[in-house]
Design a protein around this motif. Structure first.
Motif, PDB file in Angstrom:
ATOM      1  N   PRO A  23      -0.408  -9.683   3.947  1.00 23.67           N
ATOM      2  CA  PRO A  23      -0.006  -9.144   2.405  1.00 23.67           C
ATOM      3  C   PRO A  23       0.560  -7.853   2.557  1.00 23.67           C
ATOM      4  O   PRO A  23       0.231  -7.410   3.287  1.00 23.67           O
ATOM      5  CB  PRO A  23      -1.274  -9.252   1.793  1.00 23.67           C
ATOM      6  N   ARG A  24       1.356  -7.674   2.377  1.00 25.28           N
ATOM      7  CA  ARG A  24       2.381  -6.902   1.628  1.00 25.28           C
ATOM      8  C   ARG A  24       1.501  -6.150   0.421  1.00 25.28           C
ATOM      9  O   ARG A  24       1.358  -6.395  -0.497  1.00 25.28           O
ATOM     10  CB  ARG A  24       3.998  -6.903   2.299  1.00 25.28           C
ATOM     11  N   TYR A  81      -3.902  -6.152  -6.826  1.00 28.77           N
ATOM     12  CA  TYR A  81      -3.467  -7.024  -8.148  1.00 28.77           C
ATOM     13  C   TYR A  81      -2.463  -7.892  -6.690  1.00 28.77           C
ATOM     14  O   TYR A  81      -1.675  -7.681  -6.081  1.00 28.77           O
ATOM     15  CB  TYR A  81      -2.590  -6.729  -8.695  1.00 28.77           C
ATOM     16  N   LEU A  82      -1.968  -8.801  -6.913  1.00 34.25           N
ATOM     17  CA  LEU A  82      -1.681 -10.524  -6.211  1.00 34.25           C
ATOM     18  C   LEU A  82      -0.565 -10.859  -7.068  1.00 34.25           C
ATOM     19  O   LEU A  82      -0.228 -11.285  -7.750  1.00 34.25           O
ATOM     20  CB  LEU A  82      -2.933 -11.334  -5.942  1.00 34.25           C
ATOM     21  N   SER A  92      14.515  -8.352  -5.446  1.00 31.34           N
ATOM     22  CA  SER A  92      13.493  -8.425  -5.673  1.00 31.34           C
ATOM     23  C   SER A  92      12.816  -6.927  -4.667  1.00 31.34           C
ATOM     24  O   SER A  92      12.293  -7.930  -3.602  1.00 31.34           O
ATOM     25  CB  SER A  92      12.412  -9.466  -5.880  1.00 31.34           C
ATOM     26  N   LEU A  93      12.156  -6.225  -5.624  1.00 32.70           N
ATOM     27  CA  LEU A  93      11.009  -5.273  -4.419  1.00 32.70           C
ATOM     28  C   LEU A  93      10.161  -5.934  -4.378  1.00 32.70           C
ATOM     29  O   LEU A  93       8.878  -5.822  -3.336  1.00 32.70           O
ATOM     30  CB  LEU A  93      10.922  -3.847  -4.969  1.00 32.70           C
ATOM     31  N   LEU A  94       9.250  -6.781  -4.884  1.00 38.94           N
ATOM     32  CA  LEU A  94       7.979  -8.038  -5.196  1.00 38.94           C
ATOM     33  C   LEU A  94       8.236  -9.201  -4.926  1.00 38.94           C
ATOM     34  O   LEU A  94       9.244  -9.685  -5.044  1.00 38.94           O
ATOM     35  CB  LEU A  94       7.132  -8.175  -6.282  1.00 38.94           C
ATOM     36  N   GLN A  95       7.277  -9.724  -3.809  1.00 37.44           N
ATOM     37  CA  GLN A  95       7.860 -11.230  -3.840  1.00 37.44           C
ATOM     38  C   GLN A  95       6.129 -11.957  -3.814  1.00 37.44           C
ATOM     39  O   GLN A  95       5.035 -11.265  -3.439  1.00 37.44           O
ATOM     40  CB  GLN A  95       7.931 -11.030  -1.991  1.00 37.44           C
ATOM     41  N   ASP A 121       2.503 -10.685  -1.999  1.00 34.93           N
ATOM     42  CA  ASP A 121       2.100  -9.750  -1.879  1.00 34.93           C
ATOM     43  C   ASP A 121       1.138  -8.957  -2.827  1.00 34.93           C
ATOM     44  O   ASP A 121       0.414  -9.317  -4.077  1.00 34.93           O
ATOM     45  CB  ASP A 121       3.543  -8.437  -2.690  1.00 34.93           C
ATOM     46  N   ARG A 122       0.817  -7.615  -2.467  1.00 35.99           N
ATOM     47  CA  ARG A 122      -0.833  -7.017  -3.226  1.00 35.99           C
ATOM     48  C   ARG A 122      -0.145  -6.045  -3.891  1.00 35.99           C
ATOM     49  O   ARG A 122       0.885  -5.149  -3.296  1.00 35.99           O
ATOM     50  CB  ARG A 122      -1.733  -6.527  -2.200  1.00 35.99           C
TER      51      ARG A 122
END
Length: 244
Positions: A103-104, A143-144, A218-221, A224-225
């Motif tokens: 996880p990133r 958070y996930l 998108s910054l988040l995928q 990610d955490r």
């Protein structure tokens, strides 16, 4: 008609969505375990795409696989049957243990309360907590990112402390500013764009979560955490200038 896969994934169901997509369902409830199965399957599909694959879209418990029927017209009785065969073969090769990507972890700075989090005081009173306690609880969890949806770049985050569970607003706001951090039910999220919304707003981040001009907008995928880091209003203004 739903189709249940054989071992080693007997609980996976596949069913058509129109005439050019198949939904692969890994469970009925939202959980980290189900999410791991979704991620492992997507990783395998990314590594071994089949002829006719157009794209795939993951959600909380499903992956929708879109395909080009014309390219599959000679591979089985129907294009749908051809895709079922391909997906069943992929599912047999999926191993969560070996295909679980690292996880990133992304830190998101947040200025809580005041004009940045107009619902913080109401939420604290509703929960029987002090505003400072709400902030501490919200920033303490990792958070996930279960999925991206609702609006481009909007992350649905799991892992909210149960003490912060809160209802949506009875009357949604016609416009929520980009960067607003909110809580609804047992989830928290960040509005990447200015949109209508009914979540309880407790803060705002100066980061841009969605950049349409970027190669990866998108910054988040999913997978990610996320950690929220409290910052001051002065730090918010400084970082916001950097983001412009």
């Amino acid at each position: 008609m739903k189709h249940t896969t054989p071992e080693p994934h007997p609980s996976v169901q596949l069913y058509p969505l129109g005439d050019a997509a198949v939904v692969v369902e890994f469970g009925k409830s939202i959980s980290p375990a189900t999410h791991e199965r979704v991620q492992a399957f997507c990783h395998r599909l990314e590594q071994q795409p089949f002829v006719g694959l157009v794209e795939y879209v993951l959600a909380f418990t499903t992956v929708t696989v879109y395909y080009d029927p014309w390219l599959l017209r000679h591979q089985a009785a129907t294009p749908y049957d051809a895709v079922l065969q391909q997906l069943e073969q992929l599912l047999r090769r999926v191993s969560i243990a070996t295909e679980k990507p690292a996880p990133r972890v992304v830190e998101i700075p947040v200025c809580y309360g005041g004009p940045y989090g107009p619902d913080l005081d109401w939420l604290a009173e509703h929960l029987g907590l002090l505003p400072e306690q709400v902030i501490a609880l919200h920033a303490a969890s990792e958070y996930l990112v279960y999925m991206i949806g609702f609006a481009p770049g909007f992350p649905y985050l799991g892992g909210l402390d149960a003490q912060l569970t809160a209802p949506r607003k009875a009357q949604p706001r016609p416009l929520v500013p980009a960067g607003a951090v909110g809580i609804a039910g047992q989830q928290t999220g960040v509005y990447p764009l200015a949109t209508p919304g009914g979540w309880q707003l407790i803060g705002r981040t100066p980061l841009r979560l969605f950049r349409p001009e970027a190669e990866v907008p998108s910054l988040l995928q999913a997978g990610d955490r996320v950690r929220f880091v409290p910052i001051s209003a002065a730090e918010y203004q400084r970082l916001q200038q950097h983001e412009l």
